[in-house]
Design a protein around this motif. Structure first.
Motif, PDB file in Angstrom:
ATOM      1  N   MET A   1     -89.141  -6.524  44.941  1.00  0.00           N
ATOM      2  CA  MET A   1     -90.273  -6.946  44.094  1.00  0.00           C
ATOM      3  C   MET A   1     -90.756  -8.317  44.562  1.00  0.00           C
ATOM      4  O   MET A   1     -89.960  -9.210  44.856  1.00  0.00           O
ATOM      5  N   THR A   2     -92.036  -8.506  44.649  1.00  0.00           N
ATOM      6  CA  THR A   2     -92.600  -9.794  45.033  1.00  0.00           C
ATOM      7  C   THR A   2     -92.288 -10.831  43.972  1.00  0.00           C
ATOM      8  O   THR A   2     -92.393 -10.574  42.778  1.00  0.00           O
ATOM      9  N   SER A   3     -91.863 -12.025  44.421  1.00  0.00           N
ATOM     10  CA  SER A   3     -91.523 -13.064  43.460  1.00  0.00           C
ATOM     11  C   SER A   3     -92.759 -13.519  42.708  1.00  0.00           C
ATOM     12  O   SER A   3     -93.874 -13.474  43.228  1.00  0.00           O
ATOM     13  N   VAL A   4     -92.519 -13.977  41.493  1.00  0.00           N
ATOM     14  CA  VAL A   4     -93.610 -14.474  40.655  1.00  0.00           C
ATOM     15  C   VAL A   4     -93.445 -15.966  40.505  1.00  0.00           C
ATOM     16  O   VAL A   4     -92.413 -16.441  40.036  1.00  0.00           O
ATOM     17  N   ASP A   5     -94.424 -16.721  40.924  1.00  0.00           N
ATOM     18  CA  ASP A   5     -94.356 -18.171  40.803  1.00  0.00           C
ATOM     19  C   ASP A   5     -94.543 -18.584  39.357  1.00  0.00           C
ATOM     20  O   ASP A   5     -95.367 -18.025  38.629  1.00  0.00           O
ATOM     21  N   GLU A   6     -93.780 -19.588  38.945  1.00  0.00           N
ATOM     22  CA  GLU A   6     -93.921 -20.106  37.587  1.00  0.00           C
ATOM     23  C   GLU A   6     -95.175 -20.955  37.493  1.00  0.00           C
ATOM     24  O   GLU A   6     -95.420 -21.813  38.338  1.00  0.00           O
ATOM     25  N   PRO A   7     -95.981 -20.739  36.456  1.00  0.00           N
ATOM     26  CA  PRO A   7     -97.147 -21.606  36.249  1.00  0.00           C
ATOM     27  C   PRO A   7     -96.728 -23.059  36.066  1.00  0.00           C
ATOM     28  O   PRO A   7     -95.599 -23.347  35.636  1.00  0.00           O
ATOM     29  N   ALA A   8     -97.615 -23.952  36.380  1.00  0.00           N
ATOM     30  CA  ALA A   8     -97.312 -25.370  36.261  1.00  0.00           C
ATOM     31  C   ALA A   8     -96.939 -25.719  34.829  1.00  0.00           C
ATOM     32  O   ALA A   8     -97.586 -25.295  33.886  1.00  0.00           O
ATOM     33  N   ARG A   9     -95.892 -26.551  34.694  1.00  0.00           N
ATOM     34  CA  ARG A   9     -95.409 -26.928  33.373  1.00  0.00           C
ATOM     35  C   ARG A   9     -95.003 -28.398  33.382  1.00  0.00           C
ATOM     36  O   ARG A   9     -94.796 -28.988  34.443  1.00  0.00           O
ATOM     37  N   PRO A  10     -94.837 -29.013  32.219  1.00  0.00           N
ATOM     38  CA  PRO A  10     -94.420 -30.407  32.170  1.00  0.00           C
ATOM     39  C   PRO A  10     -93.072 -30.590  32.844  1.00  0.00           C
ATOM     40  O   PRO A  10     -92.256 -29.678  32.880  1.00  0.00           O
ATOM     41  N   HIS A  11     -92.843 -31.773  33.380  1.00  0.00           N
ATOM     42  CA  HIS A  11     -91.589 -32.073  34.067  1.00  0.00           C
ATOM     43  C   HIS A  11     -90.543 -32.565  33.063  1.00  0.00           C
ATOM     44  O   HIS A  11     -90.838 -32.925  31.933  1.00  0.00           O
ATOM     45  N   GLY A  12     -89.287 -32.564  33.523  1.00  0.00           N
ATOM     46  CA  GLY A  12     -88.210 -33.162  32.743  1.00  0.00           C
ATOM     47  C   GLY A  12     -87.736 -32.299  31.594  1.00  0.00           C
ATOM     48  O   GLY A  12     -87.858 -31.080  31.589  1.00  0.00           O
ATOM     49  N   ASN A  13     -87.163 -32.984  30.561  1.00  0.00           N
ATOM     50  CA  ASN A  13     -86.578 -32.285  29.419  1.00  0.00           C
ATOM     51  C   ASN A  13     -87.604 -31.450  28.664  1.00  0.00           C
ATOM     52  O   ASN A  13     -87.265 -30.408  28.093  1.00  0.00           O
ATOM     53  N   GLY A  14     -88.845 -31.911  28.630  1.00  0.00           N
ATOM     54  CA  GLY A  14     -89.885 -31.143  27.949  1.00  0.00           C
ATOM     55  C   GLY A  14     -90.066 -29.775  28.573  1.00  0.00           C
ATOM     56  O   GLY A  14     -90.247 -28.776  27.878  1.00  0.00           O
ATOM     57  N   ARG A  15     -89.985 -29.741  29.889  1.00  0.00           N
ATOM     58  CA  ARG A  15     -90.109 -28.466  30.591  1.00  0.00           C
ATOM     59  C   ARG A  15     -88.938 -27.555  30.254  1.00  0.00           C
ATOM     60  O   ARG A  15     -89.126 -26.353  30.043  1.00  0.00           O
ATOM     61  N   LEU A  16     -87.734 -28.091  30.213  1.00  0.00           N
ATOM     62  CA  LEU A  16     -86.550 -27.296  29.889  1.00  0.00           C
ATOM     63  C   LEU A  16     -86.628 -26.739  28.474  1.00  0.00           C
ATOM     64  O   LEU A  16     -86.306 -25.575  28.228  1.00  0.00           O
ATOM     65  N   ARG A  17     -87.060 -27.577  27.529  1.00  0.00           N
ATOM     66  CA  ARG A  17     -87.195 -27.130  26.142  1.00  0.00           C
ATOM     67  C   ARG A  17     -88.244 -26.041  26.029  1.00  0.00           C
ATOM     68  O   ARG A  17     -88.082 -25.056  25.318  1.00  0.00           O
ATOM     69  N   ASP A  18     -89.357 -26.224  26.756  1.00  0.00           N
ATOM     70  CA  ASP A  18     -90.431 -25.244  26.707  1.00  0.00           C
ATOM     71  C   ASP A  18     -89.969 -23.908  27.293  1.00  0.00           C
ATOM     72  O   ASP A  18     -90.284 -22.839  26.768  1.00  0.00           O
ATOM     73  N   ALA A  19     -89.224 -23.973  28.383  1.00  0.00           N
ATOM     74  CA  ALA A  19     -88.713 -22.751  29.004  1.00  0.00           C
ATOM     75  C   ALA A  19     -87.752 -22.036  28.065  1.00  0.00           C
ATOM     76  O   ALA A  19     -87.784 -20.810  27.934  1.00  0.00           O
ATOM     77  N   ALA A  20     -86.889 -22.798  27.402  1.00  0.00           N
ATOM     78  CA  ALA A  20     -85.930 -22.195  26.477  1.00  0.00           C
ATOM     79  C   ALA A  20     -86.648 -21.525  25.311  1.00  0.00           C
ATOM     80  O   ALA A  20     -86.271 -20.420  24.890  1.00  0.00           O
ATOM     81  N   ARG A  21     -87.678 -22.179  24.798  1.00  0.00           N
ATOM     82  CA  ARG A  21     -88.449 -21.594  23.687  1.00  0.00           C
ATOM     83  C   ARG A  21     -89.160 -20.318  24.134  1.00  0.00           C
ATOM     84  O   ARG A  21     -89.205 -19.332  23.398  1.00  0.00           O
ATOM     85  N   THR A  22     -89.706 -20.354  25.339  1.00  0.00           N
ATOM     86  CA  THR A  22     -90.427 -19.188  25.849  1.00  0.00           C
ATOM     87  C   THR A  22     -89.483 -18.006  26.023  1.00  0.00           C
ATOM     88  O   THR A  22     -89.776 -16.879  25.622  1.00  0.00           O
ATOM     89  N   ARG A  23     -88.332 -18.264  26.634  1.00  0.00           N
ATOM     90  CA  ARG A  23     -87.338 -17.201  26.817  1.00  0.00           C
ATOM     91  C   ARG A  23     -86.887 -16.642  25.474  1.00  0.00           C
ATOM     92  O   ARG A  23     -86.744 -15.417  25.311  1.00  0.00           O
ATOM     93  N   ALA A  24     -86.644 -17.525  24.517  1.00  0.00           N
ATOM     94  CA  ALA A  24     -86.175 -17.081  23.197  1.00  0.00           C
ATOM     95  C   ALA A  24     -87.233 -16.227  22.509  1.00  0.00           C
ATOM     96  O   ALA A  24     -86.912 -15.199  21.888  1.00  0.00           O
ATOM     97  N   GLU A  25     -88.503 -16.635  22.626  1.00  0.00           N
ATOM     98  CA  GLU A  25     -89.571 -15.854  22.010  1.00  0.00           C
ATOM     99  C   GLU A  25     -89.680 -14.478  22.648  1.00  0.00           C
ATOM    100  O   GLU A  25     -89.826 -13.461  21.956  1.00  0.00           O
ATOM    101  N   ILE A  26     -89.597 -14.434  23.962  1.00  0.00           N
ATOM    102  CA  ILE A  26     -89.657 -13.144  24.653  1.00  0.00           C
ATOM    103  C   ILE A  26     -88.505 -12.249  24.214  1.00  0.00           C
ATOM    104  O   ILE A  26     -88.703 -11.055  23.927  1.00  0.00           O
ATOM    105  N   LEU A  27     -87.312 -12.803  24.126  1.00  0.00           N
ATOM    106  CA  LEU A  27     -86.150 -12.013  23.720  1.00  0.00           C
ATOM    107  C   LEU A  27     -86.276 -11.542  22.275  1.00  0.00           C
ATOM    108  O   LEU A  27     -85.880 -10.413  21.954  1.00  0.00           O
ATOM    109  N   ASP A  28     -86.816 -12.392  21.405  1.00  0.00           N
ATOM    110  CA  ASP A  28     -87.015 -11.987  20.005  1.00  0.00           C
ATOM    111  C   ASP A  28     -87.932 -10.769  19.916  1.00  0.00           C
ATOM    112  O   ASP A  28     -87.632  -9.791  19.227  1.00  0.00           O
ATOM    113  N   VAL A  29     -89.057 -10.863  20.595  1.00  0.00           N
ATOM    114  CA  VAL A  29     -90.041  -9.775  20.547  1.00  0.00           C
ATOM    115  C   VAL A  29     -89.505  -8.535  21.253  1.00  0.00           C
ATOM    116  O   VAL A  29     -89.661  -7.409  20.775  1.00  0.00           O
ATOM    117  N   ALA A  30     -88.857  -8.730  22.397  1.00  0.00           N
ATOM    118  CA  ALA A  30     -88.319  -7.600  23.154  1.00  0.00           C
ATOM    119  C   ALA A  30     -87.238  -6.872  22.358  1.00  0.00           C
ATOM    120  O   ALA A  30     -87.151  -5.643  22.399  1.00  0.00           O
TER     121      ALA A  30
END
Length: 223
Positions: free
Chosen positions: A1-30
């Protein structure tokens, strides 16, 4: 499968928190979607439409439907494993300890009907996602260690007479708890009784403990 580049996001801890929230939301809905329509019926497009993210991000974080379903299973099993790890029965006598362990499983299965549906779906697929998951292969069940210690203590004190190991007893407890939730509708249609009727909850919770303890402590004649 062709890799999917991550869209630009804030750097640092904010980026990590945002990624964690996004993953959690996807898992909740899934989780809700897989439990509702099964693995075969679920579509990544539908899951994405019910989140604040995109199909592209789902593929970035999980790589597709198969790995997303595996992640959903890993998280679902992780919830009950965490509850088992926090269970403190070391101060109880063997009978009370076994009853408490049975109550933990009873409560969890009742409170997490989506877990029951997901496990049922995975059984239809012959546990192929669990078998392929390194995480689930390592997660084990803390309850088995606890049950083993309780059984050993009960036999040593003369309270327990059954020749049963921790896996057998775990299956015995889980089967009642699982059936009560998974078969609620068919059982109700056939026999006119709702196994998860709140008015009967304590009756079934006590019945489970009574059955397990009666089996473990029954008088047995020598062959």
């Amino acid at each position: 499968m062709t890799s999917v580049d991550e869209p630009a996001r804030p750097h640092g801890n904010g980026r990590l928190r945002d990624a964690a929230r996004t993953r959690a939301e996807i898992l909740d809905v899934a989780t809700l979607e897989f439990a509702r329509v099964g693995y075969a019926g679920a579509r990544v497009d539908d899951i994405a439409a019910r989140t604040s993210t995109t199909k592209r991000m789902i593929y970035y974080y999980f790589g597709g439907k198969e790995r997303l379903f595996t992640a959903v299973l890993e998280r679902a099993y992780g919830v009950i494993r965490e509850a088992e790890q926090q269970l403190d029965v070391e101060h109880l006598d063997p009978v009370a300890a076994i009853r408490r362990l049975a109550e933990l499983t009873f409560d969890h299965h009742e409170q997490h009907p989506d877990f029951i549906r997901l496990v049922s779906i995975e059984n239809i697929h012959e546990a192929e996602h669990i078998a392929a998951s390194e995480k689930l292969g390592r997660i084990g069940s803390p309850a088995l260690d606890v049950i083993g210690r309780i059984l050993a203590s009960g036999r040593e004190s003369g309270l327990f007479t059954a020749e049963v190991d921790a896996v057998d007893l775990h299956a015995m407890i889980s089967s009642f708890c699982f059936f009560r939730v998974a078969n609620r509708h068919t059982f109700g249609a056939l026999f006119g009784r709702d196994l998860v009727d709140p008015a009967q909850r304590e009756h079934y919770r006590a019945m489970l403990g009574d059955m397990v303890i009666a089996y473990l402590t029954a008088e047995r004649t020598a062959d």
